[in-house]
Design a protein around this motif. Sequence first.
Motif, PDB file in Angstrom:
ATOM      1  N   SER A  16       0.875  -1.171   0.000  1.00 38.17           N
ATOM      2  CA  SER A  16       0.000   0.000   0.000  1.00 38.17           C
ATOM      3  C   SER A  16       0.912   1.221   0.000  1.00 38.17           C
ATOM      4  CB  SER A  16      -0.873  -0.012   1.258  1.00 38.17           C
ATOM      5  OG  SER A  16      -1.614   1.164   1.339  1.00 38.17           O
ATOM      6  N   SER A  17       0.656   2.171  -0.890  1.00 34.46           N
ATOM      7  CA  SER A  17       1.576   3.301  -0.996  1.00 34.46           C
ATOM      8  C   SER A  17       0.848   4.608  -1.282  1.00 34.46           C
ATOM      9  CB  SER A  17       2.620   3.034  -2.085  1.00 34.46           C
ATOM     10  OG  SER A  17       1.995   2.895  -3.330  1.00 34.46           O
ATOM     11  N   LEU A  18       1.544   5.698  -1.041  1.00 39.66           N
ATOM     12  CA  LEU A  18       1.041   7.025  -1.382  1.00 39.66           C
ATOM     13  C   LEU A  18       2.201   7.818  -1.971  1.00 39.66           C
ATOM     14  CD1 LEU A  18      -1.068   9.218  -1.537  1.00 39.66           C
ATOM     15  CD2 LEU A  18      -0.658   9.742   0.864  1.00 39.66           C
ATOM     16  N   HIS A  19       2.394   7.656  -3.264  1.00 41.38           N
ATOM     17  CA  HIS A  19       3.395   8.443  -3.993  1.00 41.38           C
ATOM     18  C   HIS A  19       2.645   9.572  -4.678  1.00 41.38           C
ATOM     19  CE1 HIS A  19       6.827   5.715  -3.516  1.00 41.38           C
ATOM     20  NE2 HIS A  19       5.897   4.780  -3.478  1.00 41.38           N
ATOM     21  N   GLY A  20       3.135  10.773  -4.518  1.00 38.10           N
ATOM     22  CA  GLY A  20       2.427  11.941  -5.015  1.00 38.10           C
ATOM     23  C   GLY A  20       2.864  12.396  -6.390  1.00 38.10           C
ATOM     24  N   THR A  21       2.143  13.372  -6.882  1.00 40.49           N
ATOM     25  CA  THR A  21       2.516  14.008  -8.140  1.00 40.49           C
ATOM     26  C   THR A  21       3.835  14.741  -7.923  1.00 40.49           C
ATOM     27  OG1 THR A  21       1.197  15.932  -7.550  1.00 40.49           O
ATOM     28  CG2 THR A  21       0.132  14.282  -8.918  1.00 40.49           C
ATOM     29  N   GLY A  22       4.529  15.033  -9.002  1.00 38.13           N
ATOM     30  CA  GLY A  22       5.807  15.733  -8.856  1.00 38.13           C
ATOM     31  C   GLY A  22       6.942  14.808  -8.479  1.00 38.13           C
ATOM     32  N   GLY A  23       7.052  13.683  -9.135  1.00 40.89           N
ATOM     33  CA  GLY A  23       8.141  12.755  -8.869  1.00 40.89           C
ATOM     34  C   GLY A  23       7.679  11.374  -8.460  1.00 40.89           C
ATOM     35  N   GLY A  24       6.420  11.228  -8.120  1.00 43.84           N
ATOM     36  CA  GLY A  24       5.899   9.941  -7.675  1.00 43.84           C
ATOM     37  C   GLY A  24       5.944   8.858  -8.727  1.00 43.84           C
ATOM     38  N   VAL A  25       5.668   9.212  -9.970  1.00 40.85           N
ATOM     39  CA  VAL A  25       5.693   8.216 -11.049  1.00 40.85           C
ATOM     40  C   VAL A  25       7.105   7.644 -11.190  1.00 40.85           C
ATOM     41  CG1 VAL A  25       5.408   7.871 -13.530  1.00 40.85           C
ATOM     42  CG2 VAL A  25       3.744   9.236 -12.272  1.00 40.85           C
ATOM     43  N   PRO A  45       2.366  -2.708  -5.960  1.00 41.87           N
ATOM     44  CA  PRO A  45       2.076  -1.498  -5.206  1.00 41.87           C
ATOM     45  C   PRO A  45       0.679  -0.972  -5.565  1.00 41.87           C
ATOM     46  CG  PRO A  45       3.579  -0.991  -6.997  1.00 41.87           C
ATOM     47  CD  PRO A  45       3.337  -2.469  -7.031  1.00 41.87           C
ATOM     48  N   ALA A  46      -0.125  -0.748  -4.544  1.00 43.28           N
ATOM     49  CA  ALA A  46      -1.444  -0.138  -4.722  1.00 43.28           C
ATOM     50  C   ALA A  46      -1.301   1.320  -4.299  1.00 43.28           C
ATOM     51  CB  ALA A  46      -2.479  -0.857  -3.867  1.00 43.28           C
ATOM     52  N   ASN A  47      -1.249   2.217  -5.269  1.00 41.07           N
ATOM     53  CA  ASN A  47      -1.000   3.630  -4.979  1.00 41.07           C
ATOM     54  C   ASN A  47      -2.277   4.447  -5.116  1.00 41.07           C
ATOM     55  OD1 ASN A  47       0.965   5.649  -4.301  1.00 41.07           O
ATOM     56  ND2 ASN A  47       0.685   6.473  -6.338  1.00 41.07           N
ATOM     57  N   HIS A  48      -2.443   5.391  -4.211  1.00 44.63           N
ATOM     58  CA  HIS A  48      -3.615   6.263  -4.209  1.00 44.63           C
ATOM     59  C   HIS A  48      -3.581   7.203  -5.416  1.00 44.63           C
ATOM     60  CE1 HIS A  48      -6.953   8.388  -2.345  1.00 44.63           C
ATOM     61  NE2 HIS A  48      -6.336   9.519  -2.631  1.00 44.63           N
ATOM     62  N   VAL A  49      -4.760   7.558  -5.915  1.00 38.85           N
ATOM     63  CA  VAL A  49      -4.843   8.554  -6.976  1.00 38.85           C
ATOM     64  C   VAL A  49      -5.783   9.662  -6.515  1.00 38.85           C
ATOM     65  CG1 VAL A  49      -6.702   7.383  -8.239  1.00 38.85           C
ATOM     66  CG2 VAL A  49      -5.213   8.975  -9.450  1.00 38.85           C
ATOM     67  N   GLY A  50      -5.365  10.909  -6.691  1.00 39.90           N
ATOM     68  CA  GLY A  50      -6.192  12.049  -6.297  1.00 39.90           C
ATOM     69  C   GLY A  50      -5.833  12.573  -4.922  1.00 39.90           C
ATOM     70  N   PRO A  51      -6.617  13.540  -4.426  1.00 34.66           N
ATOM     71  CA  PRO A  51      -6.318  14.197  -3.151  1.00 34.66           C
ATOM     72  C   PRO A  51      -6.385  13.246  -1.953  1.00 34.66           C
ATOM     73  CG  PRO A  51      -7.965  15.432  -4.396  1.00 34.66           C
ATOM     74  CD  PRO A  51      -7.778  14.130  -5.096  1.00 34.66           C
ATOM     75  N   ALA A  52      -5.421  13.410  -1.053  1.00 33.77           N
ATOM     76  CA  ALA A  52      -5.371  12.661   0.204  1.00 33.77           C
ATOM     77  C   ALA A  52      -4.755  13.589   1.244  1.00 33.77           C
ATOM     78  CB  ALA A  52      -4.551  11.393   0.053  1.00 33.77           C
ATOM     79  N   GLY A  53      -5.585  14.409   1.866  1.00 32.46           N
ATOM     80  CA  GLY A  53      -5.055  15.406   2.786  1.00 32.46           C
ATOM     81  C   GLY A  53      -4.201  16.388   2.015  1.00 32.46           C
ATOM     82  N   PRO A  54      -2.979  16.658   2.484  1.00 34.76           N
ATOM     83  CA  PRO A  54      -2.112  17.604   1.783  1.00 34.76           C
ATOM     84  C   PRO A  54      -1.443  17.005   0.544  1.00 34.76           C
ATOM     85  CG  PRO A  54      -1.001  16.781   3.727  1.00 34.76           C
ATOM     86  CD  PRO A  54      -2.401  16.226   3.759  1.00 34.76           C
ATOM     87  N   TRP A  55      -1.582  15.722   0.305  1.00 28.89           N
ATOM     88  CA  TRP A  55      -0.960  15.033  -0.825  1.00 28.89           C
ATOM     89  C   TRP A  55      -1.937  14.856  -1.975  1.00 28.89           C
ATOM     90  CZ3 TRP A  55       4.091  13.443  -0.895  1.00 28.89           C
ATOM     91  CH2 TRP A  55       4.763  13.477   0.313  1.00 28.89           C
ATOM     92  N   ARG A  60      -1.018   5.070 -10.704  1.00 28.83           N
ATOM     93  CA  ARG A  60      -0.008   4.162 -11.242  1.00 28.83           C
ATOM     94  C   ARG A  60       0.189   2.890 -10.409  1.00 28.83           C
ATOM     95  NH1 ARG A  60       0.944   5.520 -16.488  1.00 28.83           N
ATOM     96  NH2 ARG A  60       1.252   7.743 -16.645  1.00 28.83           N
ATOM     97  N   SER A  61      -0.885   2.370  -9.821  1.00 28.63           N
ATOM     98  CA  SER A  61      -0.774   1.048  -9.211  1.00 28.63           C
ATOM     99  C   SER A  61      -0.295   0.099 -10.304  1.00 28.63           C
ATOM    100  CB  SER A  61      -2.127   0.596  -8.664  1.00 28.63           C
ATOM    101  OG  SER A  61      -2.535   1.451  -7.618  1.00 28.63           O
ATOM    102  N   SER A  62       0.501  -0.880  -9.934  1.00 30.15           N
ATOM    103  CA  SER A  62       1.133  -1.697 -10.963  1.00 30.15           C
ATOM    104  C   SER A  62       1.465  -3.090 -10.448  1.00 30.15           C
ATOM    105  CB  SER A  62       2.403  -1.004 -11.465  1.00 30.15           C
ATOM    106  OG  SER A  62       3.222  -0.629 -10.374  1.00 30.15           O
ATOM    107  N   VAL A  63       1.932  -3.922 -11.345  1.00 29.66           N
ATOM    108  CA  VAL A  63       2.398  -5.268 -11.015  1.00 29.66           C
ATOM    109  C   VAL A  63       3.778  -5.422 -11.642  1.00 29.66           C
ATOM    110  CG1 VAL A  63       1.978  -7.744 -11.256  1.00 29.66           C
ATOM    111  CG2 VAL A  63       0.035  -6.174 -11.043  1.00 29.66           C
ATOM    112  N   TRP A  64       4.773  -5.756 -10.809  1.00 28.72           N
ATOM    113  CA  TRP A  64       6.150  -5.927 -11.270  1.00 28.72           C
ATOM    114  C   TRP A  64       6.613  -7.353 -11.019  1.00 28.72           C
ATOM    115  CZ3 TRP A  64       8.602  -2.070 -13.797  1.00 28.72           C
ATOM    116  CH2 TRP A  64       8.061  -0.791 -13.673  1.00 28.72           C
ATOM    117  N   ALA A  65       7.321  -7.911 -11.967  1.00 30.14           N
ATOM    118  CA  ALA A  65       7.919  -9.237 -11.818  1.00 30.14           C
ATOM    119  C   ALA A  65       9.424  -9.078 -11.729  1.00 30.14           C
ATOM    120  CB  ALA A  65       7.560 -10.113 -13.015  1.00 30.14           C
TER     121      ALA A  65
END
Length: 97
Positions: A16-25, A45-55, A60-65
């Motif tokens: 579970s993750s919260l990577h933000g805009t401005g470098g998160g990708v 990684p299951a990443n949040h999209v959109g507003p989350a408090g100040p973030w 870009r949730s994804s699956v990596w092998a």
Amino acid sequence: MTARGSADRCQVHLASSLHGTGGGVEELATIYPGIAEDVNMHVVPANHVGPAGPWTGCGRSSVWAPRRSSDGGRHADSGARRGRRRVSFVRLMLGTM
């Protein structure tokens, strides 16, 4: 934690993750494939999209092998859009690692 999972013969690490805009990708595309390679397991990684408090999550949730597997690299990427969208399903053959 991921090293312990690998030692216990886990095949998938869910993050579970919260990577933000401005470098998160870029962070997502660097951190999670590295983990997959280091511990030789799939990483989801299951990443949040959109507003989350100040973030503002970049999505870009994804699956990596792990790259050393025959199907290494990114399997799927949800993109960064919010709202209704087509749902894609990814099937992983985890027993072949």
